[in-house]
Motif scaffolding. Structure first.
Motif, PDB file in Angstrom:
ATOM      1  N   SER A  88      62.302  89.928  24.993  1.00 51.31           N
ATOM      2  CA  SER A  88      61.375  88.812  25.180  1.00 51.31           C
ATOM      3  C   SER A  88      62.089  87.627  25.812  1.00 51.31           C
ATOM      4  O   SER A  88      61.508  86.905  26.628  1.00 51.31           O
ATOM      5  CB  SER A  88      60.745  88.411  23.844  1.00 51.31           C
ATOM      6  N   GLY A  89      63.352  87.411  25.440  1.00 44.72           N
ATOM      7  CA  GLY A  89      64.116  86.307  26.019  1.00 44.72           C
ATOM      8  C   GLY A  89      64.298  86.463  27.519  1.00 44.72           C
ATOM      9  O   GLY A  89      64.186  85.487  28.272  1.00 44.72           O
ATOM     10  N   LEU A  92      60.823  85.788  29.159  1.00 50.08           N
ATOM     11  CA  LEU A  92      60.426  84.382  29.143  1.00 50.08           C
ATOM     12  C   LEU A  92      61.302  83.530  30.054  1.00 50.08           C
ATOM     13  O   LEU A  92      60.831  82.538  30.624  1.00 50.08           O
ATOM     14  CB  LEU A  92      60.460  83.852  27.707  1.00 50.08           C
ATOM     15  N   HIS A 164      59.043  83.466  19.457  1.00 53.39           N
ATOM     16  CA  HIS A 164      58.753  82.802  20.731  1.00 53.39           C
ATOM     17  C   HIS A 164      57.245  82.567  20.842  1.00 53.39           C
ATOM     18  O   HIS A 164      56.473  83.501  21.042  1.00 53.39           O
ATOM     19  CB  HIS A 164      59.238  83.653  21.902  1.00 53.39           C
TER      20      HIS A 164
END
Length: 232
Positions: A88-89, A92, A164
């Motif tokens: 996810s990092g 994003l 997040h």
């Protein structure tokens, strides 16, 4: 005149010819995207907005009236996507770069994206379809009192699993709030899960919410693939 019922019962199979991978549907999608990108490039952002001016006026009027008759009440719907091979990092980080300086990457994620640009006040202008309507609205409100709803949203997921989170009001140029968005991302063993919630005024026809859930699925799938391609 073609009989639609009869055509639905016909099955067509590609037996030979093209040597590259993919189905007939894949070929059609490739050509549809290519012609769409050509028109976008030829018209340019302002030319496209000028062409759609009457549609946008109609769409914004629909959203404004929906917000008025709903009296501040919204109905939520959520699309959930699972991604593998990307955190996810990483996704994003790509999104942050794209929203800051790569409108083309944002536009190509969905056929009904017409303009996606930062506004001078820190908000972000989006011109896209909401159901059958072409609308021009803004995303923003982060860190303001108008975003208090996000902390109490029924759709909020545990911070430990979905650390997040991004939330936003969707509003017209005159400030009318016509929707909301809450996106939540959490890593899994082999990738991440995207939990994508949109809130539409309760007086909107049900298919408006349904189509935006489909819209989410298309655009975020393509953005995730674009992020993965850059990392590769």
């Amino acid at each position: 005149m073609t009989d639609n019922k009869a055509s639905l019962s016909v099955a067509v199979t590609l037996e030979s010819g093209p040597t590259g991978p993919g189905s007939i549907d894949d070929f059609e999608l490739f050509y549809a995207r290519r012609v769409l990108n050509r028109f976008r490039a030829r018209l340019g952002r302002q030319g496209l907005l000028d062409l759609l001016a009457a549609d946008i006026e109609e769409g914004n009027s629909f959203l404004r009236e929906s917000a008025r008759t709903s009296d501040g009440q919204f109905e939520a719907g959520t699309t959930v996507l699972s991604a593998r091979g990307l955190t996810s990092g990483e996704f994003l980080a790509w999104m942050e770069t794209a929203f800051a300086a790569d409108e083309n990457a944002l536009l190509t994620a969905h056929p009904e994206h017409y303009a996606m640009t930062p506004a001078g006040d820190g908000s972000f202008n989006v011109v896209e379809n909401i159901g059958p309507y072409v609308c021009s609205f803004y995303m923003g409100g982060w860190g303001t009192d108008s975003m208090a709803w996000a902390a109490d949203a029924q759709e909020l997921l545990p911070e430990t699993e979905f650390p997040h989170k991004m939330s936003s009001n969707l509003f017209l140029a005159d400030g009318t709030v016509v929707g909301r968005a809450l996106t939540q991302f959490g890593d899994t063993a082999d990738g991440f899960t995207a939990n994508l919630t949109v809130y539409m005024p309760t007086s909107c026809p049900k298919d408006v919410l349904e189509h935006h859930l489909r819209h989410y699925a298309v655009e975020f799938r393509n953005w995730i693939c674009a992020a993965a391609a850059v990392r590769a």
